[in-house]
Design an enzyme around this catalytic site. Sequence first.
Site, PDB file in Angstrom:
ATOM      1  N   SER A 192       0.795  -1.189   0.031  1.00 29.33           N
ATOM      2  CA  SER A 192       0.108   0.050  -0.067  1.00 29.33           C
ATOM      3  C   SER A 192       0.839   1.303  -0.117  1.00 29.33           C
ATOM      4  CB  SER A 192      -0.803  -0.058   1.206  1.00 29.33           C
ATOM      5  OG  SER A 192      -1.520   1.270   1.305  1.00 29.33           O
ATOM      6  N   LYS A 226     -13.992  -3.893   1.720  1.00 34.71           N
ATOM      7  CA  LYS A 226     -14.904  -2.859   1.432  1.00 34.71           C
ATOM      8  C   LYS A 226     -16.294  -3.152   1.947  1.00 34.71           C
ATOM      9  CE  LYS A 226     -11.778  -0.289  -1.644  1.00 34.71           C
ATOM     10  NZ  LYS A 226     -11.683   0.270  -3.041  1.00 34.71           N
ATOM     11  N   ALA A 245     -17.602  -4.734 -13.564  1.00 39.11           N
ATOM     12  CA  ALA A 245     -18.487  -4.512 -12.795  1.00 39.11           C
ATOM     13  C   ALA A 245     -18.543  -4.836 -11.103  1.00 39.11           C
ATOM     14  CB  ALA A 245     -19.680  -5.274 -13.227  1.00 39.11           C
TER      15      ALA A 245
HETATM   16  P1  NDP Z   1     -13.322  -6.936  -7.870  1.00 42.48           P
HETATM   17  O1  NDP Z   1     -12.568  -8.362  -7.593  1.00 42.48           O
HETATM   18  O2  NDP Z   1     -14.360  -6.670  -7.278  1.00 42.48           O
HETATM   19  O3  NDP Z   1     -13.695  -7.173  -9.353  1.00 42.48           O
HETATM   20  C1  NDP Z   1     -13.127  -7.539 -10.679  1.00 42.48           C
HETATM   21  C2  NDP Z   1     -13.569  -7.217 -11.974  1.00 42.48           C
HETATM   22  O4  NDP Z   1     -12.479  -7.529 -13.036  1.00 42.48           O
HETATM   23  C3  NDP Z   1     -14.709  -7.929 -12.258  1.00 42.48           C
HETATM   24  O5  NDP Z   1     -15.630  -7.236 -13.036  1.00 42.48           O
HETATM   25  C4  NDP Z   1     -14.440  -9.192 -13.014  1.00 42.48           C
HETATM   26  O6  NDP Z   1     -15.397  -9.690 -13.880  1.00 42.48           O
HETATM   27  C5  NDP Z   1     -13.336  -8.512 -13.938  1.00 42.48           C
HETATM   28  N1  NDP Z   1     -12.018  -9.261 -14.239  1.00 42.48           N
HETATM   29  C6  NDP Z   1     -11.039  -9.887 -13.453  1.00 42.48           C
HETATM   30  N2  NDP Z   1     -10.380 -10.743 -14.422  1.00 42.48           N
HETATM   31  C7  NDP Z   1     -10.762 -10.419 -15.660  1.00 42.48           C
HETATM   32  C8  NDP Z   1     -10.089 -10.999 -16.753  1.00 42.48           C
HETATM   33  N3  NDP Z   1      -9.292 -11.695 -17.196  1.00 42.48           N
HETATM   34  N4  NDP Z   1     -10.916 -10.424 -17.895  1.00 42.48           N
HETATM   35  C9  NDP Z   1     -11.969  -9.745 -17.841  1.00 42.48           C
HETATM   36  N5  NDP Z   1     -12.652  -9.324 -16.806  1.00 42.48           N
HETATM   37  C10 NDP Z   1     -12.045  -9.639 -15.581  1.00 42.48           C
HETATM   38  O7  NDP Z   1     -12.185  -5.837  -7.963  1.00 42.48           O
HETATM   39  P2  NDP Z   1     -12.312  -4.268  -7.713  1.00 42.48           P
HETATM   40  O8  NDP Z   1     -13.557  -3.876  -8.530  1.00 42.48           O
HETATM   41  O9  NDP Z   1     -12.064  -4.023  -6.357  1.00 42.48           O
HETATM   42  O10 NDP Z   1     -10.898  -3.853  -8.608  1.00 42.48           O
HETATM   43  C11 NDP Z   1     -10.782  -3.737  -9.786  1.00 42.48           C
HETATM   44  C12 NDP Z   1      -9.321  -3.061 -10.133  1.00 42.48           C
HETATM   45  O11 NDP Z   1      -9.386  -1.560  -9.747  1.00 42.48           O
HETATM   46  C13 NDP Z   1      -8.127  -3.611  -9.155  1.00 42.48           C
HETATM   47  O12 NDP Z   1      -7.075  -3.671 -10.226  1.00 42.48           O
HETATM   48  C14 NDP Z   1      -7.836  -2.476  -8.263  1.00 42.48           C
HETATM   49  O13 NDP Z   1      -6.627  -2.426  -7.679  1.00 42.48           O
HETATM   50  C15 NDP Z   1      -8.439  -1.147  -8.908  1.00 42.48           C
HETATM   51  N6  NDP Z   1      -8.628  -0.069  -8.042  1.00 42.48           N
HETATM   52  C16 NDP Z   1      -7.979   1.115  -8.166  1.00 42.48           C
HETATM   53  C17 NDP Z   1      -8.327   2.081  -7.071  1.00 42.48           C
HETATM   54  C18 NDP Z   1      -7.326   3.151  -7.347  1.00 42.48           C
HETATM   55  O14 NDP Z   1      -7.240   4.054  -6.432  1.00 42.48           O
HETATM   56  N7  NDP Z   1      -6.692   3.468  -8.418  1.00 42.48           N
HETATM   57  C19 NDP Z   1      -9.230   2.038  -6.259  1.00 42.48           C
HETATM   58  C20 NDP Z   1     -10.017   0.780  -6.305  1.00 42.48           C
HETATM   59  C21 NDP Z   1      -9.563  -0.389  -7.308  1.00 42.48           C
HETATM   60  P3  NDP Z   1     -16.316 -10.636 -13.290  1.00 42.48           P
HETATM   61  O15 NDP Z   1     -17.379 -10.254 -12.784  1.00 42.48           O
HETATM   62  O16 NDP Z   1     -16.728 -11.387 -14.964  1.00 42.48           O
HETATM   63  O17 NDP Z   1     -15.487 -11.914 -12.624  1.00 42.48           O
END
Ligand code: NDP
Length: 278
Positions: free
Chosen positions: A15, A66, A128
Amino acid sequence: MADSYAVIGNPIAHSKSPLIHTEFSRQTGQDIFYEAILAPLDAFAVTVATFRQHGGKGMNVTIPFKQEACKISSRLTERAQIAQAVNTLAFTAEEILGDNTDGAGLVRDIVVNLEFSLTVKRVLLMGAGGAARGVVLPLLEHKPRILTIANRTRQKAYELEQQFSCYGNVLSGDYADLRGEKFDLVINATSASLTGSLPSLPLGIFANGSLAYDMMYGIERSPFLDFAREHGVTRLADGIGMLVEQAAESFFLWRGVRPKTDSVIGMLESYALKSKRV
Ligand code: NDP
């Protein structure tokens, strides 16, 4: 004695929040101490309670807590309520306030730092999950022409469309549905970059002058930004700006003072030269 704050997650060693908040505190003269706390996966609430009992004033919450943070909050801000996810906790004797500053952080980075207006733009949000859910409403507040949410699991994107279409023009689908569409802004809110992969995007989705934004940060290369670059996109950004802006919003909630973010973004970019925004 300095007021005590922390970021809580699992894992947490990576972090950047302690660095960011220590810099904010130096810059604003606010006397705070900020640390990173690793919570066991089955002991989030207990770890928060212990921190609070020792006088802690607030916490940032990251993966995977979260949703749990939402449950332990005695009051939620409207944006946290809508996102059903909390990334900021503020403690008083009476209550635990849960807020979500992710969406405000993303939008401020795009609109203010990158000077990219969202109004009447065609916006594609990929993913999503928790991060996507938190940014939909702040994006819609800027009145894009259309916000399309695409996800590997189409049903989850559809649920977001159902929840948010009363706030603006929202469509949903999977990646194949994007064939023939063009967007002015494409945001990667999936965690695909973490594993070096890329959602299966059709060719030709980037409009002239578009911005490609990957929420992911701190990785050597983003497959999504590489894809965008290969397809002629010249405006590229990773999630460092969002990270710093959501932290500034949390700092403002806790301390009532808004820190300047540009120097902190610059500092983090210089640590990770590969992610420099262009
Ligand atoms: P979640 O685990 O809640 O969601 C993951 C999402 O990614 C889902 O929609 C999932 O799809 C999709 N996914 C994962 N792998 C693949 C793949 N190989 N191909 C297509 N879709 C994929 O994660 P979060 O929403 O919490 O986080 C998402 C990203 O955002 C992370 O990388 C995180 O580090 C980043 N983030 C950055 C922040 C910042 O301040 N810059 C703040 C918060 C998050 P499915 O539903 O089909 O599984």
